[in-house]
Design a protein around this motif. Structure first.
Motif, mmCIF file in Angstrom:
data_model
loop_
_atom_site.group_PDB
_atom_site.id
_atom_site.type_symbol
_atom_site.label_atom_id
_atom_site.label_comp_id
_atom_site.label_asym_id
_atom_site.label_seq_id
_atom_site.Cartn_x
_atom_site.Cartn_y
_atom_site.Cartn_z
ATOM 1 N N VAL A 167 0.852 -1.185 0.000
ATOM 2 C CA VAL A 167 0.000 0.000 0.000
ATOM 3 C C VAL A 167 0.891 1.239 0.000
ATOM 4 O O VAL A 167 1.793 1.361 0.824
ATOM 5 C CB VAL A 167 -0.930 0.010 1.223
ATOM 6 N N THR A 168 0.660 2.142 -0.937
ATOM 7 C CA THR A 168 1.456 3.370 -1.014
ATOM 8 C C THR A 168 0.790 4.477 -0.203
ATOM 9 O O THR A 168 -0.387 4.389 0.150
ATOM 10 C CB THR A 168 1.616 3.811 -2.474
ATOM 11 N N GLY A 169 1.551 5.518 0.075
ATOM 12 C CA GLY A 169 1.027 6.645 0.828
ATOM 13 C C GLY A 169 1.834 6.877 2.085
ATOM 14 O O GLY A 169 2.911 6.296 2.274
ATOM 15 N N PRO A 170 1.342 7.744 2.970
ATOM 16 C CA PRO A 170 2.076 8.064 4.210
ATOM 17 C C PRO A 170 2.311 6.816 5.060
ATOM 18 O O PRO A 170 1.483 5.911 5.095
ATOM 19 C CB PRO A 170 1.147 9.053 4.929
ATOM 20 N N GLU A 171 3.462 6.772 5.716
ATOM 21 C CA GLU A 171 3.782 5.648 6.587
ATOM 22 C C GLU A 171 2.862 5.644 7.803
ATOM 23 O O GLU A 171 2.626 6.680 8.428
ATOM 24 C CB GLU A 171 5.242 5.736 7.042
ATOM 25 N N VAL A 172 2.326 4.484 8.130
ATOM 26 C CA VAL A 172 1.486 4.321 9.308
ATOM 27 C C VAL A 172 1.991 3.117 10.087
ATOM 28 O O VAL A 172 2.627 2.229 9.517
ATOM 29 C CB VAL A 172 0.002 4.125 8.934
ATOM 30 N N PRO A 173 1.736 3.060 11.396
ATOM 31 C CA PRO A 173 2.177 1.898 12.176
ATOM 32 C C PRO A 173 1.532 0.612 11.664
ATOM 33 O O PRO A 173 0.399 0.610 11.182
ATOM 34 C CB PRO A 173 1.707 2.227 13.602
ATOM 35 N N VAL A 174 2.278 -0.483 11.759
ATOM 36 C CA VAL A 174 1.747 -1.783 11.346
ATOM 37 C C VAL A 174 0.717 -2.239 12.377
ATOM 38 O O VAL A 174 1.020 -2.370 13.556
ATOM 39 C CB VAL A 174 2.873 -2.825 11.221
ATOM 40 N N ARG A 175 -0.524 -2.481 11.928
ATOM 41 C CA ARG A 175 -1.569 -2.957 12.839
ATOM 42 C C ARG A 175 -1.923 -4.413 12.602
ATOM 43 O O ARG A 175 -2.564 -5.038 13.446
ATOM 44 C CB ARG A 175 -2.814 -2.091 12.728
ATOM 45 N N LEU A 176 -1.516 -4.959 11.448
ATOM 46 C CA LEU A 176 -1.734 -6.381 11.199
ATOM 47 C C LEU A 176 -0.653 -6.873 10.248
ATOM 48 O O LEU A 176 -0.440 -6.289 9.185
ATOM 49 C CB LEU A 176 -3.111 -6.638 10.579
ATOM 50 N N ARG A 177 0.008 -7.966 10.646
ATOM 51 C CA ARG A 177 0.986 -8.622 9.788
ATOM 52 C C ARG A 177 0.417 -9.979 9.371
ATOM 53 O O ARG A 177 0.132 -10.818 10.226
ATOM 54 C CB ARG A 177 2.318 -8.802 10.523
ATOM 55 N N VAL A 178 0.233 -10.160 8.069
ATOM 56 C CA VAL A 178 -0.309 -11.400 7.533
ATOM 57 C C VAL A 178 0.861 -12.256 7.067
ATOM 58 O O VAL A 178 1.586 -11.880 6.142
ATOM 59 C CB VAL A 178 -1.278 -11.133 6.368
#
Length: 206
Positions: A167-178
Motif C-alpha cells: 500500500v502506497t502513501g504516508p507511513e502508518v504503524p503496522v496494525r496487522l501482519r499477515v
C-alpha cells in the motif's frame, strides 16, 4: 521435593491484574468499545478522540479500565476465533465488510477463488498466520489497507504466481501482519490495495 512446582510457583511474585501490561489486541478491543459507545451517543466526538488516544498509549490493564469503566459492553462484536478453516473445491468465497479476523487460518483451495478483504475488517490480533494448500485453480486474493503488511517469504510454489503490492502513501504503524506459509501447486497469490472507483480516478486527473 523434586518435581514439586507449587513451592517454586509460590515464590514468584505476581503482579495484580490491574498492573499487568496490555497487548495490541487489548488496546484494539478497548478502542472498539469506545467507538461503539460513540455510535450509540454515549460519548461526544471530542471524548472519543481523547479516549482513543489514551487507549492507544495505555500500558497497563488499569489504564484501559479507567477509559471504559462507565461504558456498557452491549453491542460489542463477538471475539474473533483462534482458528478458521476453509476447505473448498469449486466456486468463489470471500470475507469482506466487518468480518472478524482470527489469529490463524488454514486454507485449502481447488478451482476456487478466495478473497480476504481487510479494508473494513475487525482486527483483534496483531498477526494473522495463514497456512495455505493451493491446488490447481485455487487462488487467494488479499485486499490490504494502510498498516497491513503481507509476508509471503515462506510460501513454496511450483506453479502459479505470487504478487505482493504494498500500500502506497504516508507511513502508518503496522496494525496487522499477515504471514503466509504452505504451498501452491497451481494457484495464484495476490495481495493488493483496494481498486479505485471511477470517481476516485477522475479526482486524480489534472
Amino acid at each position: 521435593m523434586p518435581g514439586d512446582l507449587s513451592r517454586a510457583d509460590d515464590s514468584v511474585p505476581r503482579r495484580p491484574v490491574a498492573e499487568q501490561r496490555v497487548s495490541h489486541r487489548d488496546r484494539d478491543f478497548a478502542v472498539e468499545i469506545l467507538r461503539v459507545a460513540a455510535g450509540d451517543g454515549r460519548l461526544t466526538g471530542e471524548e472519543l478522540d481523547e479516549r482513543v488516544e489514551a487507549a492507544l498509549a495505555a500500558r497497563t490493564a488499569s489504564d484501559l479500565a479507567e477509559l471504559t469503566a462507565d461504558l456498557p459492553l452491549e453491542g460489542m462484536p463477538p471475539q474473533a476465533r483462534e482458528v478458521v478453516r476453509i476447505d473448498q473445491r469449486f466456486g468463489d468465497s470471500k470475507r469482506a465488510g466487518r468480518w472478524l479476523v482470527p489469529h490463524r487460518m488454514e486454507v485449502r483451495l481447488m478451482f476456487t477463488d478466495l478473497k480476504l478483504d481487510f479494508t473494513e475488517a475487525v482486527i483483534s490480533y496483531d498477526t494473522l498466520h495463514i497456512a495455505l494448500d493451493l491446488r490447481i485453480g485455487g487462488n487467494l486474493t488479499l485486499v490490504t489497507a494502510p498498516g497491513i503488511v503481507v509476508d509471503a517469504d515462506d510460501i513454496t510454489y511450483t506453479r502459479g504466481e505470487v504478487k505482493i503490492t504494498p500500500v502506497t502513501g504516508p507511513e502508518v504503524p503496522v496494525r496487522l501482519r499477515v504471514v503466509l506459509t504452505g504451498r501452491s501447486t497451481g494457484g495464484d497469490i495476490v495481495a493488493r490495495p483496494p481498486r479505485r472507483t471511477p470517481g476516485q480516478w477522475l479526482r486524480r486527473r489534472p
